[in-house]
Design a protein around this motif. Sequence first.
Motif, PDB file in Angstrom:
ATOM      1  N   ARG A  13       0.833  -1.212   0.000  1.00  0.00           N
ATOM      2  CA  ARG A  13       0.000   0.000   0.000  1.00  0.00           C
ATOM      3  C   ARG A  13       0.863   1.256   0.000  1.00  0.00           C
ATOM      4  N   LEU A  14       1.930   1.218   0.775  1.00  0.00           N
ATOM      5  CA  LEU A  14       2.818   2.376   0.800  1.00  0.00           C
ATOM      6  C   LEU A  14       3.475   2.582  -0.555  1.00  0.00           C
ATOM      7  N   ALA A  15       3.862   1.484  -1.186  1.00  0.00           N
ATOM      8  CA  ALA A  15       4.519   1.613  -2.491  1.00  0.00           C
ATOM      9  C   ALA A  15       3.598   2.312  -3.475  1.00  0.00           C
ATOM     10  N   ALA A  16       2.315   2.000  -3.410  1.00  0.00           N
ATOM     11  CA  ALA A  16       1.371   2.625  -4.339  1.00  0.00           C
ATOM     12  C   ALA A  16       1.286   4.130  -4.110  1.00  0.00           C
ATOM     13  N   VAL A  17       1.326   4.526  -2.853  1.00  0.00           N
ATOM     14  CA  VAL A  17       1.201   5.953  -2.537  1.00  0.00           C
ATOM     15  C   VAL A  17       2.512   6.701  -2.788  1.00  0.00           C
ATOM     16  N   LEU A  18       3.625   6.027  -2.512  1.00  0.00           N
ATOM     17  CA  LEU A  18       4.918   6.710  -2.589  1.00  0.00           C
ATOM     18  C   LEU A  18       5.550   6.678  -3.976  1.00  0.00           C
ATOM     19  N   ALA A  19       4.993   5.881  -4.865  1.00  0.00           N
ATOM     20  CA  ALA A  19       5.606   5.715  -6.191  1.00  0.00           C
ATOM     21  C   ALA A  19       5.936   7.037  -6.881  1.00  0.00           C
ATOM     22  N   PRO A  20       5.048   8.056  -6.808  1.00  0.00           N
ATOM     23  CA  PRO A  20       5.392   9.295  -7.528  1.00  0.00           C
ATOM     24  C   PRO A  20       6.600  10.027  -6.951  1.00  0.00           C
ATOM     25  N   TYR A  21       7.059   9.613  -5.780  1.00  0.00           N
ATOM     26  CA  TYR A  21       8.075  10.409  -5.099  1.00  0.00           C
ATOM     27  C   TYR A  21       9.377   9.653  -4.874  1.00  0.00           C
ATOM     28  N   ASP A  73      10.281   0.393   8.747  1.00  0.00           N
ATOM     29  CA  ASP A  73      10.649  -0.794   7.958  1.00  0.00           C
ATOM     30  C   ASP A  73       9.817  -0.873   6.690  1.00  0.00           C
ATOM     31  N   ALA A  74       8.504  -0.670   6.857  1.00  0.00           N
ATOM     32  CA  ALA A  74       7.601  -0.800   5.703  1.00  0.00           C
ATOM     33  C   ALA A  74       7.887   0.267   4.655  1.00  0.00           C
ATOM     34  N   VAL A  75       8.146   1.485   5.104  1.00  0.00           N
ATOM     35  CA  VAL A  75       8.433   2.558   4.150  1.00  0.00           C
ATOM     36  C   VAL A  75       9.743   2.271   3.411  1.00  0.00           C
ATOM     37  N   GLU A  76      10.738   1.844   4.162  1.00  0.00           N
ATOM     38  CA  GLU A  76      12.015   1.560   3.512  1.00  0.00           C
ATOM     39  C   GLU A  76      11.865   0.439   2.487  1.00  0.00           C
ATOM     40  N   GLN A  77      11.135  -0.621   2.862  1.00  0.00           N
ATOM     41  CA  GLN A  77      10.934  -1.723   1.911  1.00  0.00           C
ATOM     42  C   GLN A  77      10.156  -1.250   0.697  1.00  0.00           C
ATOM     43  N   ALA A  78       9.157  -0.417   0.942  1.00  0.00           N
ATOM     44  CA  ALA A  78       8.339   0.076  -0.174  1.00  0.00           C
ATOM     45  C   ALA A  78       9.197   0.888  -1.138  1.00  0.00           C
ATOM     46  N   LEU A  79      10.016   1.773  -0.588  1.00  0.00           N
ATOM     47  CA  LEU A  79      10.849   2.615  -1.448  1.00  0.00           C
ATOM     48  C   LEU A  79      11.896   1.774  -2.184  1.00  0.00           C
ATOM     49  N   SER A  96      11.529  -1.312  -3.010  1.00  0.00           N
ATOM     50  CA  SER A  96      10.823  -2.077  -4.050  1.00  0.00           C
ATOM     51  C   SER A  96      10.545  -1.220  -5.274  1.00  0.00           C
ATOM     52  N   LEU A  97      10.533   0.095  -5.067  1.00  0.00           N
ATOM     53  CA  LEU A  97      10.309   1.019  -6.184  1.00  0.00           C
ATOM     54  C   LEU A  97      11.622   1.455  -6.832  1.00  0.00           C
ATOM     55  N   GLY A  98      12.726   0.908  -6.331  1.00  0.00           N
ATOM     56  CA  GLY A  98      14.007   1.197  -6.950  1.00  0.00           C
ATOM     57  C   GLY A  98      14.803   2.293  -6.291  1.00  0.00           C
ATOM     58  N   ALA A  99      14.336   2.789  -5.159  1.00  0.00           N
ATOM     59  CA  ALA A  99      15.070   3.857  -4.483  1.00  0.00           C
ATOM     60  C   ALA A  99      16.357   3.287  -3.887  1.00  0.00           C
ATOM     61  N   PRO A 100      17.489   3.910  -4.140  1.00  0.00           N
ATOM     62  CA  PRO A 100      18.738   3.415  -3.544  1.00  0.00           C
ATOM     63  C   PRO A 100      18.739   3.637  -2.039  1.00  0.00           C
ATOM     64  N   GLY A 101      19.354   2.699  -1.350  1.00  0.00           N
ATOM     65  CA  GLY A 101      19.339   2.750   0.109  1.00  0.00           C
ATOM     66  C   GLY A 101      19.932   4.022   0.683  1.00  0.00           C
ATOM     67  N   ASP A 102      20.927   4.569  -0.018  1.00  0.00           N
ATOM     68  CA  ASP A 102      21.562   5.765   0.551  1.00  0.00           C
ATOM     69  C   ASP A 102      20.716   7.020   0.394  1.00  0.00           C
ATOM     70  N   ARG A 103      19.550   6.878  -0.229  1.00  0.00           N
ATOM     71  CA  ARG A 103      18.623   8.015  -0.337  1.00  0.00           C
ATOM     72  C   ARG A 103      17.475   7.888   0.658  1.00  0.00           C
ATOM     73  N   ILE A 104      17.539   6.859   1.499  1.00  0.00           N
ATOM     74  CA  ILE A 104      16.479   6.642   2.491  1.00  0.00           C
ATOM     75  C   ILE A 104      17.098   6.803   3.874  1.00  0.00           C
ATOM     76  N   HIS A 105      16.610   7.750   4.629  1.00  0.00           N
ATOM     77  CA  HIS A 105      17.180   8.040   5.944  1.00  0.00           C
ATOM     78  C   HIS A 105      16.128   7.781   7.008  1.00  0.00           C
ATOM     79  N   ARG A 106      16.487   6.989   7.954  1.00  0.00           N
ATOM     80  CA  ARG A 106      15.600   6.729   9.090  1.00  0.00           C
ATOM     81  C   ARG A 106      16.032   7.621  10.237  1.00  0.00           C
ATOM     82  N   GLU A 107      15.114   8.431  10.691  1.00  0.00           N
ATOM     83  CA  GLU A 107      15.428   9.353  11.767  1.00  0.00           C
ATOM     84  C   GLU A 107      15.399   8.628  13.100  1.00  0.00           C
TER      85      GLU A 107
END
Length: 246
Positions: free
Chosen positions: A91-99, A114-120, A122-133
Amino acid sequence: MGGRPAATYPRAPRAGDRLLVAGARGNPPVLSIPNSALAGGRGRVVLLYANRDESSVVLRDELRTLAEGHPHRLLVLHWLESLQGLPTVDRLAAVLAPYTGREAFVCGPEPLMDAVEQALRSLGAPGDRIHRERFFSLGADDFDTTTVPRGTAAGDGGTAEVELDGETHTVAWPPATPLLDVLLAAGVDAPFSCREGACSACTCRVVAGEVKMLRNDVLDDQDITEGYVLACQALPLTDRVEITYS
Ligand code: FES
């Protein structure tokens, strides 16, 4: 509440565009994160704010005002579990796909991050562009995860002496920063899970001094009488506080 991006938010990201995801029942920096992003650059910001239901959305009016003040730069999307279900990876992947081309910052409960990171991913976002605060009390640059929480300068607040796993750590404790944030910023491997005062993973005990808790859904009166507190919700009331995790 919320809505899909309008024409002012094309899919192709520009330098400085950011995706923020916050999940909340506690005190995440829901306002400070977009505020910092807007103040610190010229990029566009999308904030996905996940809550249990509409009544759980804190700072709704403030976020609306912030978005209205930056109509071409800030878009706030609300995720309400009561309407959209749990924020699963799909569900997150569907919403976050445009971004997905944007640098992403995520804060909130561990399962959501965890879910957001997996979703991103799965959409091809490189790990170094995902920051967990890790910190809910953020410094001048809310997106610098190495930043020490606000107000830790010498003279601002008191001191915590914390005994954990046989070691004693002495750290500056600013009055508005939860103990857990202070410890993590100091590199102390303090336990935690929800960071919302709801799980007790961060429970410790006050040996000397006084603290107050912003929120407490798990400790009972007896616990509190015995000095137990939730580090993720504890603020100092005295200049010096001694804490033990044993
Ligand atoms: S981490 Fe869950 S109550 Fe503090």
